[in-house]
Design a protein around this motif. Structure first.
Motif, PDB file in Angstrom:
ATOM      1  N   PRO A  55      14.968  54.001  66.863  1.00 60.05           N
ATOM      2  CA  PRO A  55      14.558  55.558  67.276  1.00 60.05           C
ATOM      3  C   PRO A  55      13.494  56.013  66.504  1.00 60.05           C
ATOM      4  O   PRO A  55      13.421  55.873  65.083  1.00 60.05           O
ATOM      5  CB  PRO A  55      15.716  56.380  67.106  1.00 60.05           C
ATOM      6  CG  PRO A  55      16.418  55.477  66.076  1.00 60.05           C
ATOM      7  CD  PRO A  55      16.166  54.227  66.272  1.00 60.05           C
ATOM      8  N   GLU A  56      12.660  56.741  67.214  1.00 57.78           N
ATOM      9  CA  GLU A  56      11.367  57.201  66.286  1.00 57.78           C
ATOM     10  C   GLU A  56      11.886  58.420  65.689  1.00 57.78           C
ATOM     11  O   GLU A  56      12.764  59.279  66.004  1.00 57.78           O
ATOM     12  CB  GLU A  56      10.185  57.920  67.346  1.00 57.78           C
ATOM     13  CG  GLU A  56       9.856  56.671  68.268  1.00 57.78           C
ATOM     14  CD  GLU A  56       8.704  57.208  69.251  1.00 57.78           C
ATOM     15  OE1 GLU A  56       8.400  58.616  69.229  1.00 57.78           O
ATOM     16  OE2 GLU A  56       8.105  56.490  70.112  1.00 57.78           O
ATOM     17  N   LYS A  57      11.511  58.542  64.449  1.00 61.38           N
ATOM     18  CA  LYS A  57      12.004  59.552  63.531  1.00 61.38           C
ATOM     19  C   LYS A  57      11.268  60.916  63.908  1.00 61.38           C
ATOM     20  O   LYS A  57       9.993  60.904  63.941  1.00 61.38           O
ATOM     21  CB  LYS A  57      11.686  59.166  61.963  1.00 61.38           C
ATOM     22  CG  LYS A  57      12.694  58.003  61.675  1.00 61.38           C
ATOM     23  CD  LYS A  57      12.616  57.616  60.026  1.00 61.38           C
ATOM     24  CE  LYS A  57      13.524  56.921  59.681  1.00 61.38           C
ATOM     25  NZ  LYS A  57      13.189  56.440  58.299  1.00 61.38           N
ATOM     26  N   SER A  58      11.803  62.181  63.824  1.00 59.57           N
ATOM     27  CA  SER A  58      11.332  63.417  64.122  1.00 59.57           C
ATOM     28  C   SER A  58      11.742  64.297  62.956  1.00 59.57           C
ATOM     29  O   SER A  58      12.932  64.721  62.836  1.00 59.57           O
ATOM     30  CB  SER A  58      11.563  63.897  65.325  1.00 59.57           C
ATOM     31  OG  SER A  58      11.039  65.050  65.455  1.00 59.57           O
ATOM     32  N   ILE A  59      10.902  64.892  62.261  1.00 53.49           N
ATOM     33  CA  ILE A  59      11.283  65.719  61.022  1.00 53.49           C
ATOM     34  C   ILE A  59      11.687  66.916  61.752  1.00 53.49           C
ATOM     35  O   ILE A  59      12.822  67.524  61.078  1.00 53.49           O
ATOM     36  CB  ILE A  59      10.026  65.920  60.334  1.00 53.49           C
ATOM     37  CG1 ILE A  59       9.506  64.675  59.590  1.00 53.49           C
ATOM     38  CG2 ILE A  59      10.428  67.029  59.128  1.00 53.49           C
ATOM     39  CD1 ILE A  59       8.159  64.727  58.733  1.00 53.49           C
ATOM     40  N   ILE A  60      11.395  67.401  62.802  1.00 53.92           N
ATOM     41  CA  ILE A  60      11.712  68.715  63.379  1.00 53.92           C
ATOM     42  C   ILE A  60      13.177  68.580  63.860  1.00 53.92           C
ATOM     43  O   ILE A  60      14.030  69.583  63.588  1.00 53.92           O
ATOM     44  CB  ILE A  60      10.851  69.070  64.633  1.00 53.92           C
ATOM     45  CG1 ILE A  60       9.377  69.337  63.852  1.00 53.92           C
ATOM     46  CG2 ILE A  60      11.571  70.301  65.123  1.00 53.92           C
ATOM     47  CD1 ILE A  60       8.427  69.837  65.113  1.00 53.92           C
ATOM     48  N   ARG A  61      13.503  67.180  64.653  1.00 54.21           N
ATOM     49  CA  ARG A  61      14.656  66.865  65.135  1.00 54.21           C
ATOM     50  C   ARG A  61      15.864  66.984  64.111  1.00 54.21           C
ATOM     51  O   ARG A  61      16.768  67.650  64.023  1.00 54.21           O
ATOM     52  CB  ARG A  61      14.827  65.782  65.969  1.00 54.21           C
ATOM     53  CG  ARG A  61      16.319  65.700  66.645  1.00 54.21           C
ATOM     54  CD  ARG A  61      16.156  64.182  67.237  1.00 54.21           C
ATOM     55  NE  ARG A  61      15.093  63.999  68.287  1.00 54.21           N
ATOM     56  CZ  ARG A  61      15.123  62.970  68.782  1.00 54.21           C
ATOM     57  NH1 ARG A  61      15.357  61.992  68.681  1.00 54.21           N
ATOM     58  NH2 ARG A  61      13.862  63.102  69.686  1.00 54.21           N
ATOM     59  N   SER A  62      15.418  66.168  62.938  1.00 47.00           N
ATOM     60  CA  SER A  62      16.268  66.186  61.852  1.00 47.00           C
ATOM     61  C   SER A  62      16.646  67.440  61.127  1.00 47.00           C
ATOM     62  O   SER A  62      17.899  67.884  60.795  1.00 47.00           O
ATOM     63  CB  SER A  62      15.586  65.368  60.764  1.00 47.00           C
ATOM     64  OG  SER A  62      16.452  65.095  59.542  1.00 47.00           O
ATOM     65  N   ALA A  63      15.460  68.386  61.009  1.00 44.23           N
ATOM     66  CA  ALA A  63      15.820  69.700  60.404  1.00 44.23           C
ATOM     67  C   ALA A  63      16.390  70.667  61.133  1.00 44.23           C
ATOM     68  O   ALA A  63      17.608  71.113  60.684  1.00 44.23           O
ATOM     69  CB  ALA A  63      14.227  70.548  60.166  1.00 44.23           C
ATOM     70  N   VAL A  64      16.512  70.384  62.537  1.00 47.56           N
ATOM     71  CA  VAL A  64      17.430  71.238  63.283  1.00 47.56           C
ATOM     72  C   VAL A  64      18.713  70.747  63.429  1.00 47.56           C
ATOM     73  O   VAL A  64      19.818  71.585  63.108  1.00 47.56           O
ATOM     74  CB  VAL A  64      16.936  71.351  64.843  1.00 47.56           C
ATOM     75  CG1 VAL A  64      17.753  71.902  65.700  1.00 47.56           C
ATOM     76  CG2 VAL A  64      15.523  71.825  64.983  1.00 47.56           C
ATOM     77  N   GLY A  65      19.214  69.709  63.175  1.00 51.51           N
ATOM     78  CA  GLY A  65      20.334  68.931  63.339  1.00 51.51           C
ATOM     79  C   GLY A  65      20.965  69.610  62.037  1.00 51.51           C
ATOM     80  O   GLY A  65      22.075  69.942  61.756  1.00 51.51           O
ATOM     81  N   HIS A  66      20.266  69.294  60.686  1.00 50.21           N
ATOM     82  CA  HIS A  66      20.656  69.843  59.548  1.00 50.21           C
ATOM     83  C   HIS A  66      21.000  71.296  59.420  1.00 50.21           C
ATOM     84  O   HIS A  66      22.250  71.713  58.663  1.00 50.21           O
ATOM     85  CB  HIS A  66      19.756  69.459  58.230  1.00 50.21           C
ATOM     86  CG  HIS A  66      20.022  67.969  57.961  1.00 50.21           C
ATOM     87  ND1 HIS A  66      19.256  67.020  58.743  1.00 50.21           N
ATOM     88  CD2 HIS A  66      20.418  67.371  56.932  1.00 50.21           C
ATOM     89  CE1 HIS A  66      19.318  65.797  58.114  1.00 50.21           C
ATOM     90  NE2 HIS A  66      20.338  66.121  56.874  1.00 50.21           N
ATOM     91  N   LEU A  67      20.099  72.012  59.955  1.00 49.54           N
ATOM     92  CA  LEU A  67      20.310  73.518  59.955  1.00 49.54           C
ATOM     93  C   LEU A  67      21.676  73.964  60.955  1.00 49.54           C
ATOM     94  O   LEU A  67      22.294  74.714  60.413  1.00 49.54           O
ATOM     95  CB  LEU A  67      19.346  74.172  60.602  1.00 49.54           C
ATOM     96  CG  LEU A  67      19.245  75.576  60.656  1.00 49.54           C
ATOM     97  CD1 LEU A  67      19.210  76.301  59.151  1.00 49.54           C
ATOM     98  CD2 LEU A  67      17.819  76.206  61.444  1.00 49.54           C
ATOM     99  N   ARG A  68      21.963  73.255  61.837  1.00 44.64           N
ATOM    100  CA  ARG A  68      23.123  73.717  62.683  1.00 44.64           C
ATOM    101  C   ARG A  68      24.503  73.141  61.971  1.00 44.64           C
ATOM    102  O   ARG A  68      25.417  74.025  61.816  1.00 44.64           O
ATOM    103  CB  ARG A  68      23.297  72.638  64.099  1.00 44.64           C
ATOM    104  CG  ARG A  68      22.089  73.168  64.910  1.00 44.64           C
ATOM    105  CD  ARG A  68      22.085  72.226  66.176  1.00 44.64           C
ATOM    106  NE  ARG A  68      21.187  72.854  67.169  1.00 44.64           N
ATOM    107  CZ  ARG A  68      20.959  72.168  68.407  1.00 44.64           C
ATOM    108  NH1 ARG A  68      21.608  71.012  68.471  1.00 44.64           N
ATOM    109  NH2 ARG A  68      20.106  72.622  69.220  1.00 44.64           N
ATOM    110  N   ALA A  69      24.348  71.983  61.004  1.00 49.03           N
ATOM    111  CA  ALA A  69      25.463  71.793  60.214  1.00 49.03           C
ATOM    112  C   ALA A  69      25.758  72.839  59.212  1.00 49.03           C
ATOM    113  O   ALA A  69      26.797  73.015  59.150  1.00 49.03           O
ATOM    114  CB  ALA A  69      25.339  70.192  59.770  1.00 49.03           C
ATOM    115  N   ILE A  70      24.609  73.171  58.476  1.00 48.01           N
ATOM    116  CA  ILE A  70      24.744  74.150  57.381  1.00 48.01           C
ATOM    117  C   ILE A  70      25.357  75.574  57.931  1.00 48.01           C
ATOM    118  O   ILE A  70      26.287  76.329  57.628  1.00 48.01           O
ATOM    119  CB  ILE A  70      23.379  74.502  56.956  1.00 48.01           C
ATOM    120  CG1 ILE A  70      23.094  73.221  55.924  1.00 48.01           C
ATOM    121  CG2 ILE A  70      23.487  75.721  55.957  1.00 48.01           C
ATOM    122  CD1 ILE A  70      21.541  73.290  55.426  1.00 48.01           C
ATOM    123  N   THR A  71      24.997  75.875  59.350  1.00 46.07           N
ATOM    124  CA  THR A  71      25.447  76.948  60.012  1.00 46.07           C
ATOM    125  C   THR A  71      26.886  76.986  60.254  1.00 46.07           C
ATOM    126  O   THR A  71      27.581  78.054  60.106  1.00 46.07           O
ATOM    127  CB  THR A  71      24.460  77.304  61.368  1.00 46.07           C
ATOM    128  OG1 THR A  71      23.290  77.250  60.883  1.00 46.07           O
ATOM    129  CG2 THR A  71      24.939  78.601  61.858  1.00 46.07           C
TER     130      THR A  71
END
Length: 247
Positions: free
Chosen positions: A8-24
């Motif tokens: 899969p192509e790595k996306s910095i934005i998608r990864s950042a959004v996923g981490h932000l949801r987890a932290i929330t």
């Protein structure tokens, strides 16, 4: 020909959004937990008023009537004799389904309910609790600091209160008349003496006068268990209520 699966192509934005949801989500749970998990044994769930737990026994109230053993649907109750020839119940918790039929049928409330349910046995053999062991309330080591109750109004929630719930159930014992076994239709007696042989306290005696058998009950010994009345094939004996010390 085997085709390789493309990474899969790595996306910095998608990864950042996923981490932000987890932290929330972690932050929300830390501030206002929405779990319905009870932290046992430090918390204990509030049990219903008529919860059916381990059965307690009061030896002084038992009249050895065998009703608990007769009514048990799982054949989990046995009657054990003591040194005086009286019989008292023991429970095999490997068979017991905690229906509490025995508690409900006990005429003297010698068997009592409890909310004790978290009892550990080291093996199957130790799950057989004898009559002597039944006399002692199981020792419970409690670590709970709060009582937790489910709230089903809308979303499922847990309500935590700093309460200490008693696991032994207190209840008012009803005033019951004393019962003694007495012959109602002595002319129907066929002299089988089943009542005499089945009496657990040896309260019934028989006398042979010619060809006629006469039954006599020692009211000082009779506990009113009713075994003789139930076993009599011709219904000669009945249980007679006694009040004020008069038969």
């Amino acid at each position: 020909m085997v085709k390789r699966v493309k990474a899969p192509e790595k996306s910095i934005i998608r990864s950042a959004v996923g981490h932000l949801r987890a932290i929330t989500e972690v932050t929300k749970e830390a501030i206002n937990p929405g779990t319905i998990t009870i932290s046992y044994p430090h918390e204990r769930r509030k049990l219903p008023e008529h919860f059916r737990g381990i059965i307690l026994f009061e030896k002084e109230d038992c009249i050895s009537c065998f009703r608990c053993a007769h009514i048990c649907p799982a054949n989990a109750i046995q009657m054990y004799p003591n040194e005086e020839g009286r019989y008292y119940p023991g429970v095999d918790y490997a068979k017991c389904i905690l229906c509490h039929f025995c508690v409900d049928s006990c005429p003297t409330a010698a068997l009592r309910p409890s909310k004790i349910h978290d009892v550990a046995f080291k093996d199957v053999e130790s799950m057989l609790v004898t009559a002597r062991q039944m006399e002692h309330v199981p020792e419970v080591e409690r670590e709970d600091k709060a009582t937790v109750e489910y709230d089903f109004d809308g979303d499922i929630k847990l309500i935590k209160r700093k309460e200490f719930e008693e696991l032994t159930v207190e209840f008012d014992r009803p005033d019951k008349p004393d019962f003694k076994a007495a012959p109602l239709y002595p002319e129907n007696c066929i002299g089988c003496r089943l009542c005499m042989f089945s009496c657990p306290v040896d309260a019934i005696k028989s006398k042979l006068d010619g060809n006629k058998v006469t039954l006599e009950t020692d009211f000082e010994k009779c506990t009113g268990c009713g075994i003789c009345a139930r076993i009599c094939p011709t219904e000669v004996l009945i249980l007679t209520p006694v009040r004020g010390g008069e038969e």
